[in-house]
Enzyme design. Structure first.
Site, PDB file in Angstrom:
ATOM      1  N   CYS A 181      -5.307  -1.552 -23.941  1.00 37.76           N
ATOM      2  CA  CYS A 181      -6.515  -2.338 -24.181  1.00 37.76           C
ATOM      3  C   CYS A 181      -7.285  -1.758 -25.366  1.00 37.76           C
ATOM      4  O   CYS A 181      -7.951  -0.729 -25.219  1.00 37.76           O
ATOM      5  CB  CYS A 181      -7.379  -2.345 -22.924  1.00 37.76           C
ATOM      6  SG  CYS A 181      -8.943  -3.199 -23.158  1.00 37.76           S
TER       7      CYS A 181
ATOM      8  N   CYS B 226     -11.096  -1.840 -24.988  1.00 37.19           N
ATOM      9  CA  CYS B 226     -11.616  -0.789 -24.095  1.00 37.19           C
ATOM     10  C   CYS B 226     -11.575   0.587 -24.764  1.00 37.19           C
ATOM     11  O   CYS B 226     -12.489   1.384 -24.583  1.00 37.19           O
ATOM     12  CB  CYS B 226     -10.786  -0.675 -22.818  1.00 37.19           C
ATOM     13  SG  CYS B 226     -10.306  -2.208 -22.054  1.00 37.19           S
ATOM     14  N   ASP B 227     -10.491   0.886 -25.479  1.00 39.04           N
ATOM     15  CA  ASP B 227     -10.222   2.286 -25.824  1.00 39.04           C
ATOM     16  C   ASP B 227     -10.228   2.626 -27.309  1.00 39.04           C
ATOM     17  O   ASP B 227     -10.060   3.798 -27.664  1.00 39.04           O
ATOM     18  CB  ASP B 227      -8.863   2.700 -25.222  1.00 39.04           C
ATOM     19  CG  ASP B 227      -8.905   2.715 -23.698  1.00 39.04           C
ATOM     20  OD1 ASP B 227     -10.005   2.909 -23.152  1.00 39.04           O
ATOM     21  OD2 ASP B 227      -7.858   2.523 -23.069  1.00 39.04           O
TER      22      ASP B 227
END
Ligand code: NAP
Length: 315
Positions: A135, A138-139
């Site tokens: 992701c 997200c990261d």
């Protein structure tokens, strides 16, 4: 189990827990069934920083989920830990048969999620959340000025790789063929991006490192040549993002009359209604464009509200 619930929520990720919270708060008798740990994909996410208002120092996926679980409990949701093996959805009473018991409800909210297709190399599980991610939204932040590899050649891999170039020092797409599957318009933008590099005809064989991801063995599928990459000494680690498709957790609904697309995702209307009356879907298992905690939670809230409406109309 003889009890007839108003709502059964299948899956205790953010979508399912938001559905449980709203259903419980509406005083509907609610059962949440989860086969593993709560949280779905965010249970494996170390840091959460893109959920609105989520600014607690050191917040992790599990700590956020623990509070969601507690909220459901506070609103009277019952819980079952079971793996559902078959379902009967066509009647007024929805019947779910699990490995341990049978469950019945007037409405069902399917919040079973989807999981990223694993790269399938050695070490992948071990370095998940320690360099391996699925992701970018997200990261990406965690790889600011570091080197990152993206596995895959479809729209997702190329789009996400371009997104990652805003953070990482260098991004290399590793693709098993010598041409991308991604749409031509996406490819054109990618080939113009100076920070984006390509490793063609290549598969990842093994990931390694001391606690965090530091080495990667790749193989050229045409020549058979193997190469080991090591993290730059100053960086100490690099990232590997897998985007080789996702797999919805919907296999149990095959041949039940529930409409699904070719990949197994469940289409709904804006009120999370599926093609079967009384059956709703929420979160990543739905056909949708953005799969995030915030969108799953919103789906769950809508699904539970619509389930209440459905029950009132069918009373
Ligand atoms: P996808 O289109 O199925 O592409 C998967 C990619 O991963 C392919 O390049 C495939 O290689 C590769 N791959 C599959 N299995 C692999 C394996 N075991 N090892 C190495 N590589 C493997 O999946 P996606 O990119 O996630 O897209 C899914 C759907 O969402 C598509 O319909 C896509 O159009 C859509 N989407 C659209 C956008 C957009 O329009 N901006 C963005 C994201 C996703 P091969 O090419 O060799 O098969």
């Amino acid at each position: 189990m003889d009890k007839l619930y108003d709502v059964i929520v299948l899956g205790a990720g953010p979508g399912g827990l938001a559905a449980g919270l709203y259903a419980g708060r509406a005083r509907l008798s609610t059962l949440i069934i989860e086969k593993g740990q709560d949280g779905g994909q965010i249970a494996i996410t170390n840091d959460i920083e893109n959920y609105p208002g989520q600014v607690l120092e050191g917040e992790s996926g599990p700590s956020l989920v623990a509070r969601m679980t507690k909220q459901c409990e506070n609103f009277g949701c019952e819980r079952a830990a079971d793996t559902i093996k078959s379902v009967e959805l066509s009647g007024d009473v929805k019947v779910l048969t699990g490995a341990k018991d049978t469950y019945k409800a007037k409405t069902l909210i399917i919040a079973t999620g989807a999981y990223p297709r694993p790269i399938g190399c050695k070490g992948e599980q071990e370095y998940m959340g320690k360099g391996v991610s699925y992701c970018a939204t997200c990261d990406a932040n965690f790889f600011e000025d570091l080197e990152v590899f993206v596995v895959g050649g479809g729209d997702a891999a190329v789009e996400e790789a371009m997104y990652l170039t805003k953070f990482a020092r260098k991004v290399t797409i590793i693709h098993r063929r010598d041409e991308l599957r991604a749409a031509k318009s996406i490819q054109e933008r990618a080939f113009k991006n100076d920070k984006l590099h390509f490793m063609w005809d290549t598969v990842v064989e093994e990931l390694g490192g001391d606690e965090i991801l530091q080495t990667m063995k790749v193989k050229n599928v045409k020549t058979g040549e193997e190469t080991v990459y090591e993290a730059d000494e100053d960086d100490g680690l690099f990232g590997v993002f897998g985007f080789i498709g996702r797999v919805p957790n919907s296999a149990v609904f095959q041949d039940t009359g529930l409409e699904m697309d070719r990949a197994g995702y469940i289409p709904t209307d804006a009120d999370m209604r599926t093609n079967i009356p009384g059956v709703f879907a929420a979160g990543d298992v739905r056909v949708k464009s953005l799969r995030q905690v915030v969108t799953a939670a919103a789906d769950g809230a809508i699904a539970a509200t619509q389930a209440e409406k459905y029950i009132n109309e069918h009373a």
